[in-house]
Write an enzyme that holds these catalytic residues in place. Structure first.
Site, short mmCIF file in Angstrom:
data_model
loop_
_atom_site.label_atom_id
_atom_site.label_comp_id
_atom_site.label_asym_id
_atom_site.label_seq_id
_atom_site.Cartn_x
_atom_site.Cartn_y
_atom_site.Cartn_z
NE ARG A 35 -2.74 0.50 3.48
CZ ARG A 35 -1.94 0.68 4.54
NH1 ARG A 35 -1.14 1.74 4.62
NH2 ARG A 35 -1.93 -0.19 5.52
CE1 TYR B 89 -16.44 11.88 -15.28
CE2 TYR B 89 -15.94 11.82 -12.93
CZ TYR B 89 -16.30 11.17 -14.10
OH TYR B 89 -16.51 9.82 -14.08
CG ASP C 224 -9.63 16.32 -14.05
OD1 ASP C 224 -8.97 15.76 -14.96
OD2 ASP C 224 -10.59 15.79 -13.49
CE LYS D 5 -12.68 8.43 -17.68
NZ LYS D 5 -12.95 9.67 -16.98
C1 LIG Z 1 -13.37 10.04 -15.70
C2 LIG Z 1 -12.98 11.34 -15.13
C3 LIG Z 1 -12.72 11.50 -13.76
C4 LIG Z 1 -12.88 10.36 -12.78
O1 LIG Z 1 -11.97 9.34 -13.00
P1 LIG Z 1 -12.24 7.79 -12.66
O2 LIG Z 1 -11.01 7.13 -13.12
O3 LIG Z 1 -13.49 7.40 -13.38
O4 LIG Z 1 -12.43 7.71 -11.17
C5 LIG Z 1 -12.32 12.74 -13.32
N1 LIG Z 1 -12.21 13.79 -14.15
C6 LIG Z 1 -12.47 13.68 -15.47
C7 LIG Z 1 -12.33 14.88 -16.34
C8 LIG Z 1 -12.87 12.46 -16.01
O5 LIG Z 1 -13.13 12.37 -17.31
#
Ligand SMILES: *Cc1c(COP(=O)(O)O)cnc(C)c1O
Length: 396
Positions: free
Chosen positions: A59, A111, A183, A208
């Site tokens: 961890r 998001y 982000d 993504k």
């Molecule tokens: C998908 C996404 C998240 C969240 O990520 P997860 O891997 O699904 O927890 C946060 N910000 C953006 C812009 C996203 O597209």
């Protein structure tokens, strides 16, 4: 690679196409194995009580994760990187830095999961959030208070691809002694590097583009600030939402091809946006690469290209738009984004269904809005697929 760097190239001297493949990784000194092993392992032998060789418990640290963290840090041009079990886990870790009574400024169109953790988890802990139009620096400035500790932004945003001026926003945050977190999931470090534009923390959903193959969920935080990284590391280990070695390996495999994938994502999205823009059934296209997009100039300045995400409004009803997204063959009807395969979705009944219709329309999300994550298939097949779906669904 130089012999004396032994295949390791975290250094800034190499370009991102090289770092994406090599940074954080080197051949195993014992066997010569090229790829980072999947260290499926929870605990580590100690030489004497308290004396270990860098790892005690997985961890806290795992060698596969370490290589991934070094690779991601190098891609963002960051000094420090931390990997998490999901993008939400990385966002949660930034929020762990706050205390009850703190205030956060963020965007109206962040998001959905980010909006949910802000309003349904952290507001319960007495942290306040102001949701503002982040494309307007004056509005950001006006929403700051004495107790504002964090500015959280996304750019491009989902699903209208609004562009936030990262440098301008970070300046406002710093003038108020607040942190600026970005982000960077939609753009990826291949197209946009927020730390170089003044941000303090970059957050990613590795699920993504960085993973890139729709086969893994993960998150990451990157920073240049050692003290901040130590605090993030404390919460990473204390909360424990860390990725396992299999997931770390998959993302590490994905980042190797990030630059070539992103080039094709951008090229295909540009061609599709241009085609849609000229199509009589389409009212409006949201793609920052189009000069008509309100954020085009800032995007051209802070991004190296315009990405693989776009949205468009049809001159059609909600039902007709639903028929379009249900009649594609190459595009898969699905949420999420950033994989090699093209996805199509309709925000009104899908990703944004939780927002009441009036509110949704006021935010500019019409009934016939369609969002696509443009994949890396042949662009003629993608355009042909959309054309066929239009013909099938919009018979009028
Ligand atoms: C998908 C996404 C998240 C969240 O990520 P997860 O891997 O699904 O927890 C946060 N910000 C953006 C812009 C996203 O597209």
């Amino acid at each position: 690679m130089d012999d004396d760097t032994n295949g390791q190239s975290d250094g800034e001297q190499f370009r991102i196409e090289t770092r994406s493949i090599h940074a954080g990784q080197k051949a195993d000194p014992e066997t010569g194995a090229l790829m980072t092993p999947i260290h499926a392992n929870s605990t580590y032998e100690q030489d004497e009580p308290g004396e270990h060789r860098g790892y005690e418990y997985s961890r806290t640290g795992n060698p596969t994760r370490t290589d991934l963290e070094a690779n991601l840090a190098s891609l963002e041009g960051a000094d420090y990187g931390r990997a998490f079990a999901s993008g939400m886990a990385s966002i949660n870790t930034v929020l762990n830095l706050l205390e009850a009574g703190d205030h956060v400024v963020t965007g109206t169109d962040v998001y959905g999961g980010t909006h949910r953790i802000f309003t349904q988890v952290y507001e319960e802990y007495d942290i306040e959030f102001s949701f503002v139009d982040m494309t307007d620096l004056d509005e950001i400035e006006a929403s700051f208070r004495d107790d504002t500790e964090l500015l959280w932004l996304e750019t491009p945003t989902n699903p209208l691809m609004s562009i936030v001026d990262i440098e301008g926003a970070a300046e406002i945050a710093h003038a108020h002694d607040a942190l600026c977190a970005v982000d960077n999931t939609f753009a990826t470090p291949y197209l946009q590097r927020p730390l170089a534009l003044g941000a303090d923390i970059v957050s990613h959903s590795l699920t993504k583009y960085l993973g890139g193959h729709s086969d893994v969920v993960g998150g990451a935080l990157l920073t240049d600030d050692e003290e901040l990284d130590e605090r993030l590391g404390f919460y990473q280990n204390s909360v424990g939402a860390t990725p396992g070695p299999f997931d770390s390996f998959l993302v590490l495999r994905g980042t190797k091809t990030l630059p070539v994938r992103m080039d094709r994502h951008c090229e295909n999205a540009r061609a599709i946006a241009t085609w849609l823009d000229d199509h009589p059934a389409v009212d409006r296209v949201y793609y920052p690469g189009l000069e008509s997009h309100p954020g085009h100039d800032i995007a051209a300045e802070q991004m190296d290209d315009f990405g693989g995400m776009l949205s468009f409004e049809l001159d059609a009803s909600l039902e007709e738009a639903s028929a379009v997204v249900s009649n594609t063959e190459v595009f898969t009807l699905a949420e999420s984004l950033g994989g090699v395969e093209s996805l199509i979705e309709q925000p009104a009944p899908m990703t944004h269904a939780a927002i009441p219709r009036e509110e949704r329309l006021a935010a500019g999300l019409s009934d016939s809005l369609i969002r696509v994550s443009v994949g890396i298939e042949h662009v003629d097949d993608l355009i042909g697929d959309l054309e066929h779906a239009f013909e099938t669904a919009l018979s009028s």
